[in-house]
Scaffold this active site. Structure first.
Site, PDB file in Angstrom:
ATOM      1  N   SER A  94     -19.503  29.779 -60.069  1.00 19.77           N
ATOM      2  CA  SER A  94     -20.648  29.031 -59.530  1.00 19.77           C
ATOM      3  C   SER A  94     -20.745  27.671 -60.188  1.00 19.77           C
ATOM      4  CB  SER A  94     -21.988  29.759 -59.729  1.00 19.77           C
ATOM      5  OG  SER A  94     -21.815  31.059 -60.207  1.00 19.77           O
TER       6      SER A  94
ATOM      7  N   ARG B 270     -13.917  35.494 -56.108  1.00 14.35           N
ATOM      8  CA  ARG B 270     -13.961  36.322 -57.314  1.00 14.35           C
ATOM      9  C   ARG B 270     -14.619  37.658 -56.981  1.00 14.35           C
ATOM     10  NH1 ARG B 270     -15.943  33.100 -62.173  1.00 14.35           N
ATOM     11  NH2 ARG B 270     -14.157  33.575 -63.476  1.00 14.35           N
ATOM     12  N   THR B 271     -14.026  38.733 -57.468  1.00 13.22           N
ATOM     13  CA  THR B 271     -14.678  40.045 -57.386  1.00 13.22           C
ATOM     14  C   THR B 271     -15.281  40.325 -58.755  1.00 13.22           C
ATOM     15  OG1 THR B 271     -13.105  40.821 -55.733  1.00 13.22           O
ATOM     16  CG2 THR B 271     -14.310  42.506 -56.956  1.00 13.22           C
ATOM     17  N   HIS B 272     -16.575  40.610 -58.767  1.00 14.54           N
ATOM     18  CA  HIS B 272     -17.254  40.850 -60.042  1.00 14.54           C
ATOM     19  C   HIS B 272     -17.236  42.331 -60.400  1.00 14.54           C
ATOM     20  CE1 HIS B 272     -18.865  36.822 -59.171  1.00 14.54           C
ATOM     21  NE2 HIS B 272     -19.027  36.719 -60.484  1.00 14.54           N
TER      22      HIS B 272
ATOM     23  N   GLU C 135     -30.022  39.435 -68.454  1.00 11.97           N
ATOM     24  CA  GLU C 135     -30.393  40.155 -69.672  1.00 11.97           C
ATOM     25  C   GLU C 135     -31.901  40.143 -69.882  1.00 11.97           C
ATOM     26  OE1 GLU C 135     -28.178  37.539 -69.633  1.00 11.97           O
ATOM     27  OE2 GLU C 135     -26.582  38.989 -69.298  1.00 11.97           O
TER      28      GLU C 135
ATOM     29  N   SER D 206     -18.611  37.679 -65.853  1.00 10.44           N
ATOM     30  CA  SER D 206     -17.226  37.644 -65.362  1.00 10.44           C
ATOM     31  C   SER D 206     -16.303  37.316 -66.529  1.00 10.44           C
ATOM     32  CB  SER D 206     -17.095  36.593 -64.257  1.00 10.44           C
ATOM     33  OG  SER D 206     -17.357  35.299 -64.763  1.00 10.44           O
TER      34      SER D 206
ATOM     35  N   ASN E 141     -28.404  27.868 -66.771  1.00  6.27           N
ATOM     36  CA  ASN E 141     -29.761  28.247 -67.198  1.00  6.27           C
ATOM     37  C   ASN E 141     -29.713  28.623 -68.664  1.00  6.27           C
ATOM     38  OD1 ASN E 141     -28.293  30.739 -65.862  1.00  6.27           O
ATOM     39  ND2 ASN E 141     -29.689  31.585 -67.387  1.00  6.27           N
TER      40      ASN E 141
HETATM   41  I1  8IG Z   1     -25.260  31.512 -63.450  1.00  4.29           I
HETATM   42  O1  8IG Z   1     -28.292  34.124 -67.845  1.00  4.29           O
HETATM   43  C1  8IG Z   1     -25.659  32.921 -64.774  1.00  4.29           C
HETATM   44  N1  8IG Z   1     -24.894  33.985 -64.880  1.00  4.29           N
HETATM   45  N2  8IG Z   1     -25.335  37.604 -67.770  1.00  4.29           N
HETATM   46  N3  8IG Z   1     -26.842  35.838 -67.804  1.00  4.29           N
HETATM   47  C2  8IG Z   1     -25.735  36.445 -67.285  1.00  4.29           C
HETATM   48  N4  8IG Z   1     -25.025  35.902 -66.315  1.00  4.29           N
HETATM   49  C3  8IG Z   1     -25.426  34.722 -65.840  1.00  4.29           C
HETATM   50  C4  8IG Z   1     -26.545  34.051 -66.316  1.00  4.29           C
HETATM   51  C5  8IG Z   1     -27.294  34.642 -67.370  1.00  4.29           C
HETATM   52  N5  8IG Z   1     -26.677  32.909 -65.625  1.00  4.29           N
END
Ligand code: 8IG
Length: 276
Positions: free
Chosen positions: A43, A96-98, A197, A216, A239
């Site tokens: 992303s 992408r496969t998560h 989280e 990932s 973020n």
């Molecule tokens: I974009 O704050 C993204 N991916 N685990 N935590 C986790 N994955 C994320 C986050 C995040 N922001």
């Protein structure tokens, strides 16, 4: 290809043979017999491919064995061959496969194994992630210098022991620093997700030495090392991790931060790719 009849789901299949077959299909469909670099765009990173060089082919990932339809809006589904200014070819993976999709780790790392089977010796892994260092503003790119894999899973099957020292290649990080000396580095902590989280989990990640939280990359990096590739890992901090900033996380804000940072980080990645 839909999920159910993906041959990687058959425990008797050989994931490396399927990756070999996928690479042969890519060679045929793209007209590029060999790729030098694999690049997974997470992303916020999608625009990088356009800036890196000349797009010589674009195929739908679902046409290729082992690949699946994207599960998340904003995660493309294309395999793009790009010719870099230095004449090398990058296989850009926008599909992408998560791990949280629960299709199994083989499906998660198939694109990496396929890139290796096309000939790639370098794997560039990018993602959007949460930042634990509070001076990282949303939109900051960070080099991954190590990881902590909290998925309790591995792409390695059976008694396969692989050294992960210098997994995120110092040589490649040095190249990135030549392009942008201000780039910060950090330890990436992979949670299963797809929930973000709790603040307590973020504090745990911090206490064990983590700086970035994501969903990932770690499993992909392990598979890349198994395939003998050098790994360059990048997180775009979209973020601050939960509890680090007073405001709650929203997927829309994450997507917006990615969009806003896209031109800057894409240019950065393009300049680095030219030196790989
Ligand atoms: I974009 O704050 C993204 N991916 N685990 N935590 C986790 N994955 C994320 C986050 C995040 N922001």
């Amino acid at each position: 290809m839909t999920g159910k009849n993906n041959p990687l789901n058959d425990p008797n299949s050989n994931p490396f043979e399927i990756a070999r077959e996928a690479a042969d299909q890519i060679a045929k469909l793209s007209g590029i017999p060999h790729h030098d670099i694999g690049l997974t765009l997470g992303s916020g990173w999608a625009k990088a491919a356009e800036l890196m060089g000349e797009k010589v082919s674009e195929i739908d990932a679902e046409q290729v064995i082992g690949f699946s339809k994207p599960a998340v809006v904003g995660h493309g589904g294309k395999l793009t061959s790009v010719r870099l200014p230095n004449g090398k070819h990058a296989l850009v993976i926008g599909a992408r496969t998560h791990f949280y999709e629960d299709h199994g780790v083989r499906r998660v790392v198939h694109s990496v194994r396929t890139a290796a089977a096309t000939g790639a010796k370098i794997m560039v892994l990018t993602n959007g992630a949460g930042g634990i260092k509070d001076h990282w503003k949303p939109g900051t790119p960070v080099l991954i210098n190590d990881h902590i894999n909290l998925t309790a899973s591995s792409p390695l099957e059976g008694a396969t022991f692989i050294d992960l020292t210098d997994l995120y290649s110092k040589r490649l990080r040095d190249i990135a620093h030549e392009v942008d000396p201000s780039l910060d580095e950090g330890v990436y902590v992979q949670f299963r997700g797809p929930h973000y989280e709790t603040p307590a989990e973020v504090q745990m990640a911090k206490a064990v030495g983590g700086h970035i939280v994501g969903m990932s990359t770690s499993l992909e990096a392990i598979a890349a090392r198994q395939a003998g590739m050098e790994v360059l890992g990048f997180s775009l901090i979209t973020n601050l991790a939960a509890g680090i900033s007073p405001s709650p996380l929203s997927h829309e804000e994450v997507l917006q931060a990615g969009k806003d940072a896209e031109p800057v980080i894409s240019r950065l990645l393009a300049r680095i790719a030219a030196k790989l």
